[in-house]
Design a protein around this motif. Structure first.
Motif, PDB file in Angstrom:
ATOM      1  N   ARG A 447       0.808  -1.211  -0.010  1.00 36.79           N
ATOM      2  CA  ARG A 447       0.036   0.072  -0.043  1.00 36.79           C
ATOM      3  C   ARG A 447       0.733   1.351  -0.061  1.00 36.79           C
ATOM      4  NH1 ARG A 447      -4.074  -0.364   4.484  1.00 36.79           N
ATOM      5  NH2 ARG A 447      -5.171  -1.609   2.770  1.00 36.79           N
ATOM      6  N   TRP A 448       0.390   2.253  -0.694  1.00 34.55           N
ATOM      7  CA  TRP A 448       1.141   3.578  -0.804  1.00 34.55           C
ATOM      8  C   TRP A 448       0.090   4.710  -1.100  1.00 34.55           C
ATOM      9  CZ3 TRP A 448       1.852  -0.057  -4.490  1.00 34.55           C
ATOM     10  CH2 TRP A 448       1.323  -0.014  -5.983  1.00 34.55           C
ATOM     11  N   LEU A 449       0.543   5.934  -0.700  1.00 32.19           N
ATOM     12  CA  LEU A 449      -0.248   7.232  -0.823  1.00 32.19           C
ATOM     13  C   LEU A 449      -0.166   7.594  -2.206  1.00 32.19           C
ATOM     14  CD1 LEU A 449      -2.087   9.170   0.758  1.00 32.19           C
ATOM     15  CD2 LEU A 449      -0.042  10.729   0.893  1.00 32.19           C
ATOM     16  N   LEU A 450      -1.562   7.636  -2.812  1.00 31.90           N
ATOM     17  CA  LEU A 450      -1.679   8.387  -4.011  1.00 31.90           C
ATOM     18  C   LEU A 450      -2.090   9.798  -3.974  1.00 31.90           C
ATOM     19  CD1 LEU A 450      -3.783   5.718  -6.059  1.00 31.90           C
ATOM     20  CD2 LEU A 450      -1.337   6.029  -6.155  1.00 31.90           C
ATOM     21  N   LYS A 451      -2.822  10.384  -3.114  1.00 33.28           N
ATOM     22  CA  LYS A 451      -3.100  11.859  -3.207  1.00 33.28           C
ATOM     23  C   LYS A 451      -3.818  12.122  -1.759  1.00 33.28           C
ATOM     24  CE  LYS A 451      -5.431  15.198  -5.589  1.00 33.28           C
ATOM     25  NZ  LYS A 451      -4.197  16.135  -5.911  1.00 33.28           N
ATOM     26  N   GLN A 452      -3.536  13.010  -1.038  1.00 36.93           N
ATOM     27  CA  GLN A 452      -4.263  13.355   0.213  1.00 36.93           C
ATOM     28  C   GLN A 452      -4.245  15.048  -0.024  1.00 36.93           C
ATOM     29  OE1 GLN A 452      -1.018  12.820   3.034  1.00 36.93           O
ATOM     30  NE2 GLN A 452      -0.642  15.048   3.223  1.00 36.93           N
ATOM     31  N   GLY A 453      -5.534  15.440   0.619  1.00 41.07           N
ATOM     32  CA  GLY A 453      -5.667  16.870   0.663  1.00 41.07           C
ATOM     33  C   GLY A 453      -7.255  17.309   1.053  1.00 41.07           C
ATOM     34  N   GLU A 454      -7.301  18.407   1.348  1.00 42.01           N
ATOM     35  CA  GLU A 454      -8.696  19.043   1.568  1.00 42.01           C
ATOM     36  C   GLU A 454      -9.804  19.318   0.502  1.00 42.01           C
ATOM     37  OE1 GLU A 454      -8.992  21.567   5.451  1.00 42.01           O
ATOM     38  OE2 GLU A 454      -9.233  23.182   3.692  1.00 42.01           O
ATOM     39  N   LEU A 455     -10.872  18.899   0.928  1.00 37.03           N
ATOM     40  CA  LEU A 455     -12.041  19.139   0.286  1.00 37.03           C
ATOM     41  C   LEU A 455     -13.173  19.740   0.992  1.00 37.03           C
ATOM     42  CD1 LEU A 455     -12.028  16.147  -2.233  1.00 37.03           C
ATOM     43  CD2 LEU A 455     -11.435  18.391  -2.859  1.00 37.03           C
ATOM     44  N   GLN A 456     -14.155  20.391   0.347  1.00 34.61           N
ATOM     45  CA  GLN A 456     -15.408  20.812   0.840  1.00 34.61           C
ATOM     46  C   GLN A 456     -16.670  19.959   0.691  1.00 34.61           C
ATOM     47  OE1 GLN A 456     -15.358  25.029  -0.485  1.00 34.61           O
ATOM     48  NE2 GLN A 456     -14.956  25.789   1.733  1.00 34.61           N
ATOM     49  N   ILE A 476     -13.491  18.747   4.910  1.00 38.63           N
ATOM     50  CA  ILE A 476     -13.262  17.338   5.156  1.00 38.63           C
ATOM     51  C   ILE A 476     -11.804  16.991   4.521  1.00 38.63           C
ATOM     52  CG2 ILE A 476     -15.497  16.177   5.416  1.00 38.63           C
ATOM     53  CD1 ILE A 476     -15.119  15.124   2.454  1.00 38.63           C
ATOM     54  N   TYR A 477     -10.957  15.853   4.896  1.00 38.20           N
ATOM     55  CA  TYR A 477      -9.671  15.665   4.731  1.00 38.20           C
ATOM     56  C   TYR A 477      -9.695  14.233   4.123  1.00 38.20           C
ATOM     57  CZ  TYR A 477      -4.776  16.177   4.439  1.00 38.20           C
ATOM     58  OH  TYR A 477      -3.407  16.637   4.043  1.00 38.20           O
ATOM     59  N   LEU A 478      -9.121  13.770   2.802  1.00 36.31           N
ATOM     60  CA  LEU A 478      -9.035  12.688   2.281  1.00 36.31           C
ATOM     61  C   LEU A 478      -7.782  12.104   2.232  1.00 36.31           C
ATOM     62  CD1 LEU A 478     -11.953  13.603   1.375  1.00 36.31           C
ATOM     63  CD2 LEU A 478     -11.534  12.543  -0.718  1.00 36.31           C
ATOM     64  N   SER A 537     -22.835   8.625  -0.742  1.00 34.15           N
ATOM     65  CA  SER A 537     -22.654   9.652  -1.754  1.00 34.15           C
ATOM     66  C   SER A 537     -22.179  10.942  -0.954  1.00 34.15           C
ATOM     67  CB  SER A 537     -23.704  10.057  -2.477  1.00 34.15           C
ATOM     68  OG  SER A 537     -24.151   8.891  -3.161  1.00 34.15           O
ATOM     69  N   TYR A 538     -21.130  11.503  -1.453  1.00 33.75           N
ATOM     70  CA  TYR A 538     -20.493  12.920  -1.024  1.00 33.75           C
ATOM     71  C   TYR A 538     -20.480  13.730  -1.863  1.00 33.75           C
ATOM     72  CZ  TYR A 538     -19.190   9.830   3.235  1.00 33.75           C
ATOM     73  OH  TYR A 538     -19.166   9.165   4.220  1.00 33.75           O
ATOM     74  N   MET A 539     -21.324  15.061  -1.996  1.00 34.06           N
ATOM     75  CA  MET A 539     -20.889  16.101  -2.831  1.00 34.06           C
ATOM     76  C   MET A 539     -19.863  16.766  -2.539  1.00 34.06           C
ATOM     77  SD  MET A 539     -23.559  19.029  -4.266  1.00 34.06           S
ATOM     78  CE  MET A 539     -24.590  17.601  -5.018  1.00 34.06           C
ATOM     79  N   LEU A 540     -18.693  16.881  -3.213  1.00 40.22           N
ATOM     80  CA  LEU A 540     -17.432  17.559  -2.779  1.00 40.22           C
ATOM     81  C   LEU A 540     -17.232  18.728  -3.882  1.00 40.22           C
ATOM     82  CD1 LEU A 540     -15.518  14.358  -2.202  1.00 40.22           C
ATOM     83  CD2 LEU A 540     -16.760  15.580  -0.485  1.00 40.22           C
ATOM     84  N   LYS A 541     -16.605  19.707  -3.190  1.00 41.18           N
ATOM     85  CA  LYS A 541     -16.218  21.056  -3.804  1.00 41.18           C
ATOM     86  C   LYS A 541     -14.625  21.155  -3.665  1.00 41.18           C
ATOM     87  CE  LYS A 541     -16.831  25.899  -4.308  1.00 41.18           C
ATOM     88  NZ  LYS A 541     -17.155  26.216  -5.659  1.00 41.18           N
ATOM     89  N   ALA A 542     -14.060  21.255  -4.896  1.00 44.34           N
ATOM     90  CA  ALA A 542     -12.537  21.614  -4.838  1.00 44.34           C
ATOM     91  C   ALA A 542     -12.101  22.985  -5.246  1.00 44.34           C
ATOM     92  CB  ALA A 542     -11.939  20.833  -6.092  1.00 44.34           C
ATOM     93  N   TRP A 551      -8.596  14.973  -8.633  1.00 50.07           N
ATOM     94  CA  TRP A 551      -9.160  14.315  -7.563  1.00 50.07           C
ATOM     95  C   TRP A 551     -10.192  13.132  -8.191  1.00 50.07           C
ATOM     96  CZ3 TRP A 551      -8.238  12.600  -2.965  1.00 50.07           C
ATOM     97  CH2 TRP A 551      -7.588  13.562  -2.062  1.00 50.07           C
ATOM     98  N   MET A 552     -10.879  13.550  -9.241  1.00 48.00           N
ATOM     99  CA  MET A 552     -11.602  12.651  -9.933  1.00 48.00           C
ATOM    100  C   MET A 552     -10.738  11.432 -10.647  1.00 48.00           C
ATOM    101  SD  MET A 552     -14.364  15.199 -11.621  1.00 48.00           S
ATOM    102  CE  MET A 552     -15.411  13.781 -12.496  1.00 48.00           C
ATOM    103  N   ILE A 553      -9.822  11.870 -11.339  1.00 45.52           N
ATOM    104  CA  ILE A 553      -9.075  10.810 -12.009  1.00 45.52           C
ATOM    105  C   ILE A 553      -8.370   9.730 -10.956  1.00 45.52           C
ATOM    106  CG2 ILE A 553      -6.807  10.308 -13.402  1.00 45.52           C
ATOM    107  CD1 ILE A 553      -7.701  12.869 -15.024  1.00 45.52           C
ATOM    108  N   SER A 554      -7.785  10.553 -10.010  1.00 43.20           N
ATOM    109  CA  SER A 554      -7.085   9.725  -9.018  1.00 43.20           C
ATOM    110  C   SER A 554      -8.159   8.766  -8.282  1.00 43.20           C
ATOM    111  CB  SER A 554      -6.577  10.512  -7.754  1.00 43.20           C
ATOM    112  OG  SER A 554      -5.487  11.389  -8.419  1.00 43.20           O
TER     113      SER A 554
END
Length: 663
Positions: A447-456, A476-478, A537-542, A551-554
């Motif tokens: 396992r390894w990290l692909l992406k991390q960050g904050e979204l609304q 929130i943080y992913l 389901s989550y509605m998220l704003k970048a 984020w969508m491609i990852s």
């Protein structure tokens, strides 16, 4: 192209070779012309005295003049000989150095010498003239560029060549006179065959230039006989040899100027020196052995038979030292920064050594990274050769084998670097997470990290869109791993509270379009099965369009992008070439080297491109300002064709594996 067989392996390994039988007369000089001589034989006899390894051209040996032409041919132009005869003549000169060859006085040439050169091939022992240390040292001493300079000049020349090709008119629209120069103009014919895409050591301080610029090549007359494609192939093979010489020179400077400096030895503890320089002595020894075999191959014949067989042998038997060195890169960088910070004396000595004219203004760190740059570049040089060899030929098979082995080594090097940094990163993340739900083990070797960050995250039902933005969304943080998504909220103390998770394979995304300013850059994330074993389901704003797409491609890598995926191989995909190097800042970004060619899979209005590099199929994001788009559709098609050819062995392997799995 040639009827004569190339040496099939490294001469240092004492492998059997095949050579055309000697077609020369007694003492290695051409026999007098007689009325029975054919025009092809006259060509051979007139070319051999200009061949650099021809015995008559060596110190202390007489220099026989070319044989006279028959009276009936004086003033006329000899037609070019058959390629088989030329190749046999050039290779036959190598036989002059062997015991029992035609160059020894008192020996008669073998009876088979009267046979047709095209059919005159026989097993022969390796030459009895081993490479001397002075010979290859002379090669090194005449290299005017350090590898860092060499590599930069070469890649920038590739960029300029592609720019020129991209701006050229359609070849089909050119007049025949532009495509095929007249035979009555030999000078222009030679110039038209010069491959502009190869840049070697163009430097007033260096004796090396293009292969075709070497005096031995100019004087031999082969440029007026070889086809343009063969000349380009010769340049590609010659660049691999001369770049290895430049690389060895830089390695030697790293060892002699830095590693063996007495002041530096006194400052560094033995363990610090070991981390800093790792197994560079082993790497240099491997490069020296490799260079010896390459130079010996070049000296066998002015028309280089092949180099990929040597690359293959050394990759399989010796190049594992690169994996050891490159895997140490994380420790090496950390130790270097720590030494600069903690030891002023170290910093002072390094600065003084860098100012030495030998270093040509290059930093110490640029020397430390040489092995990783070289093993990567070597794979690209073999790719360049592979693109130019004849299809379905022995040379293509050898190049494919060498490329496959090099790719294995490069992947192992990359994995070695990533493994250490990934392990440390996963341990750090594990310490920051607090689970509100059932705990999920984070640390895993796979396992390894692909992406991390904050979204609304949007709060409440969609009907609440009339509310103010700051009340409509909350942070929130992913953490997205290669096989798992963890959704958190940040809490005091640089901690994150996990409130949901899902396997990455059970994620779906959907973009919302034309929803007004408050819902700009918003997308829907669906978890087909979350931590509670239900759909969510989550509605998220970048923060921007590029961040939303990244984020969508990852989150859903198999989702269709703006342009057709490269793997479909059906549509003319946009392409870009890198004109500025780029170092990835985030896990989902792609580091770029000068002259990299990439397919554009997606791009954003705010200046980011999602691309796939052709030579290794690595994908990632990078700023659009780092490259120039390739506009000529024929150049794009040619790039794809060359890419498919390079990786066709990998494709056939995948098909076999897929067929086996289905069974």
């Amino acid at each position: 192209m040639f009827a004569c067989k190339a040496h099939s392996g490294s001469l240092k390994n004492n492998e059997p070779i095949k050579e055309p039988l000697n077609i020369l007369s007694h003492k290695g000089s051409p026999s007098p012309v007689n009325s029975d001589k054919t025009l092809d034989e006259l060509w051979i006899q007139r070319l051999l005295p200009s061949y650099p390894r021809y015995r008559g051209n060596r110190p202390g040996s007489p220099s026989p003049a070319p044989p006279p032409l028959p009276p009936e041919l004086l003033g006329s132009r000899l037609p070019p000989p058959a390629m088989e005869l030329l190749a046999a003549a050039l290779s036959a000169a190598c036989a002059l150095d062997q015991d029992g060859s035609a160059g020894q006085p008192g020996r008669e040439p073998p009876a088979a010498a009267e046979e047709s050169p095209a059919a005159a091939t026989a097993e022969a022992p390796p030459p009895a003239h081993p490479m001397t240390a002075d010979s290859w040292r002379n090669l090194i001493e005449h290299i005017g560029l350090l590898y860092q300079e060499y590599r930069d000049k070469s890649t920038r020349q590739e960029i300029e060549t592609r720019r020129l090709q991209d701006s050229q008119t359609d070849p089909e629209e050119r007049s025949p006179s532009e495509e095929t120069p007249s035979e009555a103009e030999p000078t222009s014919t030679t110039e038209s065959k010069a491959p502009p895409q190869i840049s070697l050591l163009r430097n007033s301080n260096s004796r090396f230039n293009l292969w075709q610029d070497l005096p031995e090549i100019r004087s031999s007359g082969v440029l007026s006989i070889l086809q343009p494609d063969e000349i380009k192939l010769q340049e590609a093979m010659f660049e691999l040899v001369t770049s290895e010489a430049s690389y060895y020179k830089s390695l030697n400077l790293l060892v002699s100027h830095f590693m063996e400096n007495e002041r530096l030895k006194k400052i560094l503890h033995q363990s610090e020196a070991h981390i800093l320089f790792s197994n560079v002595l082993d790497v240099m020894a491997v490069s020296e052995r490799f260079l010896l075999d390459l130079e010996q191959r070049v000296e066998e014949n002015i028309v280089i038979s092949d180099v990929c067989d040597i690359v293959y042998q050394h990759t399989v038997n010796h190049f594992s030292v690169y994996i050891t060195y490159v895997s140490n890169q994380t420790y090496q960088e950390r130790a270097y920064k720590q030494l600069l910070q903690d030891k002023p004396a170290f910093r002072e000595v390094i600065s003084q050594l860098e100012l030495d004219p030998k270093c040509k203004g290059l930093s110490f760190s640029s020397f430390l990274i040489l092995p990783f740059q070289r093993i990567t570049r070597l794979k690209l040089l073999v790719q360049n050769i592979l693109k130019k060899v004849e299809e379905k030929s022995d040379r293509e098979t050898t190049a494919l084998d060498a490329h496959k082995e090099l790719e294995t080594v490069v992947k192992a090097c990359n994995e070695g670097v990533r493994k250490m940094s990934r392990t440390e990163q996963m341990i750090s993340i594990q310490k920051k997470l607090e689970f509100k739900i059932k705990s999920v083990p984070i640390i895993s070797h796979s396992r390894w990290l692909l992406k991390q960050g904050e979204l609304q995250q949007m709060n409440g039902p969609k009907t609440s869109r009339t509310l103010r933005t700051k009340k409509l969304f909350r942070e929130i943080y992913l953490f997205l791993f290669n096989d798992l998504l963890v959704i958190c909220r940040q809490i005091p103390g640089d901690k994150y509270q996990v409130f949901d998770s899902a396997p990455r394979g059970l994620l779906r995304v959907e973009e919302l379009e034309d929803q007004g300013q408050s819902l700009a850059n918003v997308f829907i994330l669906r978890l087909l099965e979350n931590a509670d074993d239900r759909e969510a389901s989550y509605m998220l704003k970048a923060s921007s369009q590029s961040e939303m797409k990244r984020w969508m491609i990852s989150l859903a890598p198999n989702r269709r992008t703006k342009f057709v995926s490269f793997t479909s191989r059906l549509v003319d995909c946009p392409q870009i070439q890198c004109v500025h190097p780029y170092v990835a800042q985030q896990p989902d970004e792609l580091s770029l080297e000068l002259a990299d060619i990439l397919n554009i899979l997606d791009k954003t209005d705010d200046g980011w491109i999602f691309g796939e590099r052709l030579h290794d199929q690595e994908r990632g994001w990078f700023p659009s300002s780092m490259g120039e788009e390739i506009l000529n559709p024929k150049i794009r098609a040619q790039n794809l064709k060359e890419c498919f050819r390079v990786h066709k062995s990998d494709d056939s392997q995948r098909r076999k594996l897929g067929s086996r799995n289905r069974q």
